[in-house]
Scaffold this motif. Sequence first.
Motif, short mmCIF file in Angstrom:
data_model
loop_
_atom_site.label_atom_id
_atom_site.label_comp_id
_atom_site.label_asym_id
_atom_site.label_seq_id
_atom_site.Cartn_x
_atom_site.Cartn_y
_atom_site.Cartn_z
N ARG A 156 0.84 -1.21 0.00
CA ARG A 156 0.00 0.00 0.00
C ARG A 156 0.87 1.25 0.00
N GLU A 157 1.95 1.21 0.76
CA GLU A 157 2.87 2.36 0.82
C GLU A 157 3.51 2.61 -0.53
N VAL A 158 3.87 1.54 -1.23
CA VAL A 158 4.54 1.67 -2.53
C VAL A 158 3.58 2.13 -3.62
N THR A 159 2.36 1.60 -3.62
CA THR A 159 1.43 1.85 -4.73
C THR A 159 0.32 2.84 -4.42
N GLY A 160 0.02 3.05 -3.14
CA GLY A 160 -1.12 3.88 -2.77
C GLY A 160 -2.45 3.16 -2.79
N LEU A 161 -2.45 1.86 -3.10
CA LEU A 161 -3.70 1.10 -3.15
C LEU A 161 -4.14 0.69 -1.74
N PRO A 162 -5.37 0.99 -1.35
CA PRO A 162 -5.89 0.41 -0.10
C PRO A 162 -6.04 -1.10 -0.29
N PHE A 163 -6.08 -1.86 0.80
CA PHE A 163 -6.18 -3.30 0.61
C PHE A 163 -7.27 -3.93 1.47
N VAL A 164 -7.76 -5.06 0.95
CA VAL A 164 -8.76 -5.87 1.64
C VAL A 164 -8.12 -7.20 1.97
N THR A 165 -8.34 -7.66 3.20
CA THR A 165 -7.80 -8.94 3.62
C THR A 165 -8.75 -9.60 4.60
N GLU A 166 -8.64 -10.91 4.72
CA GLU A 166 -9.63 -11.68 5.46
C GLU A 166 -9.36 -11.71 6.97
N VAL A 167 -10.46 -11.66 7.72
CA VAL A 167 -10.44 -11.88 9.16
C VAL A 167 -11.04 -13.26 9.40
N ILE A 168 -10.37 -14.10 10.19
CA ILE A 168 -10.88 -15.46 10.35
C ILE A 168 -11.39 -15.78 11.75
N ASN A 169 -11.11 -14.92 12.73
CA ASN A 169 -11.66 -15.16 14.07
C ASN A 169 -11.69 -13.86 14.86
N PRO A 170 -12.52 -13.79 15.89
CA PRO A 170 -12.64 -12.55 16.68
C PRO A 170 -11.34 -12.17 17.39
N GLU A 171 -10.52 -13.16 17.73
CA GLU A 171 -9.31 -12.90 18.49
C GLU A 171 -8.28 -12.08 17.71
N THR A 172 -8.23 -12.26 16.39
CA THR A 172 -7.26 -11.52 15.58
C THR A 172 -7.89 -10.36 14.81
N ALA A 173 -9.17 -10.12 15.02
CA ALA A 173 -9.89 -9.09 14.24
C ALA A 173 -9.29 -7.70 14.46
N GLU A 174 -8.98 -7.36 15.69
CA GLU A 174 -8.43 -6.03 15.97
C GLU A 174 -7.05 -5.86 15.33
N LEU A 175 -6.25 -6.92 15.34
CA LEU A 175 -4.94 -6.87 14.71
C LEU A 175 -5.09 -6.60 13.21
N VAL A 176 -5.98 -7.31 12.55
CA VAL A 176 -6.19 -7.12 11.12
C VAL A 176 -6.70 -5.71 10.85
N ALA A 177 -7.59 -5.22 11.69
CA ALA A 177 -8.15 -3.88 11.51
C ALA A 177 -7.10 -2.79 11.66
N GLU A 178 -6.06 -3.03 12.44
CA GLU A 178 -4.98 -2.05 12.60
C GLU A 178 -4.27 -1.78 11.28
N TYR A 179 -4.17 -2.81 10.44
CA TYR A 179 -3.43 -2.70 9.20
C TYR A 179 -4.30 -2.43 7.98
N SER A 180 -5.47 -3.06 7.90
CA SER A 180 -6.22 -3.12 6.64
C SER A 180 -7.19 -1.97 6.46
N ASP A 181 -7.63 -1.79 5.21
CA ASP A 181 -8.62 -0.78 4.86
C ASP A 181 -10.02 -1.38 4.80
N ILE A 182 -10.11 -2.67 4.44
CA ILE A 182 -11.39 -3.38 4.37
C ILE A 182 -11.21 -4.74 5.01
#
Length: 339
Positions: A156-182
């Motif tokens: 994202r830093e190199v290209t400027g593209l926001p990114f979407v990535t999968e969340v697979i459980n509630p325990e890691t949801a906040e971690l994924v949300a820290e990084y991702s746009d969707i």
Amino acid sequence: MIIVMKAGAAKKDMDEVLKRIKELGYMPHVIHGSTRDVIGAVGDERGKMVLHSLESLHGVENVVPILQPYKLASKEIKKESSVVRINDEVSIGGERVIMMAGPCSVENERQIVETAEAVKKAGASILRGGAFKPRTSPYSFQGLEEEGLKLLAKAREVTGLPFVTEVINPETAELVAEYSDILQIGARNAQNFALLKKVGQLGRPVLLKRGMSMTIQEFLMSAEYVMSEGNQSVILCERGIRTFETATRNTLDLSAVPVLKEKTHLPVVVDPSHGTGNHHYVAPMCYAAVACGADGLIVEVHPDPEHASSDGPQSLKPAKFQAMMDKLRLFAEAAGRTL
């Protein structure tokens, strides 16, 4: 129930209605319209008739029941189509058809950055890539996890593209949300209600994929779980359903697009990669998806699909993706949209 405010109703009138809804034991959800605001009062259906008392409040035009079981996702509460804003440049649900593209799994920095640059050059607006991978076999590649999120952030830093990535459980949801746009909810988790409620609380747009055997109503009820937690930025994704047919990985239900457009105000995207499981069929299904009204597409692209860690057979090489995008612009134009 839907509480329809009068055009030009004062803020103090709105605040009083919100206060009374809470006092009656319901949760208010404000939907801002082009000419007037409406408030969805959601809660126990058995006592909903008490909400009719709100018609006597100043600024209220009328109170009407929501007939569908999915309240906030229904077009009964919001007639005009919703647009989900990802960042200052990218929104899903407007005139422009949004392309999301990238590898199934993030494997290393070179792979994800090279792919991000290629899909951006071809016209993609959002990068897709898996850091956490729910796999059918416990012995398959499970993803790079947080390291994968860091590599997506690098792309994202190199290209400027926001990114979407999968969340697979509630325990890691906040971690994924820290990084991702969707935040993506995959087909296997489409009825993981604890996870749906969790992502509804995180304030990130959610891409919700249809479960393999879900009906349209079940699909919209899953969206309702997210929205009932206060997150209205939900994007629905048709990714194929399980049928008796074995010629393709799944049966891509393109009829779901106009059906969803009739029933909900939420934007709808299509995933032809998972829907077919074969890179030969991805481009034709992209063209058809745009023709039937999809607001976006999510396509798997990999620079070396023969050696991909996952889903190589359904991934397009960058050159084939570029050729598809060139032709897809013609279909978007014919549908009265842009790409």
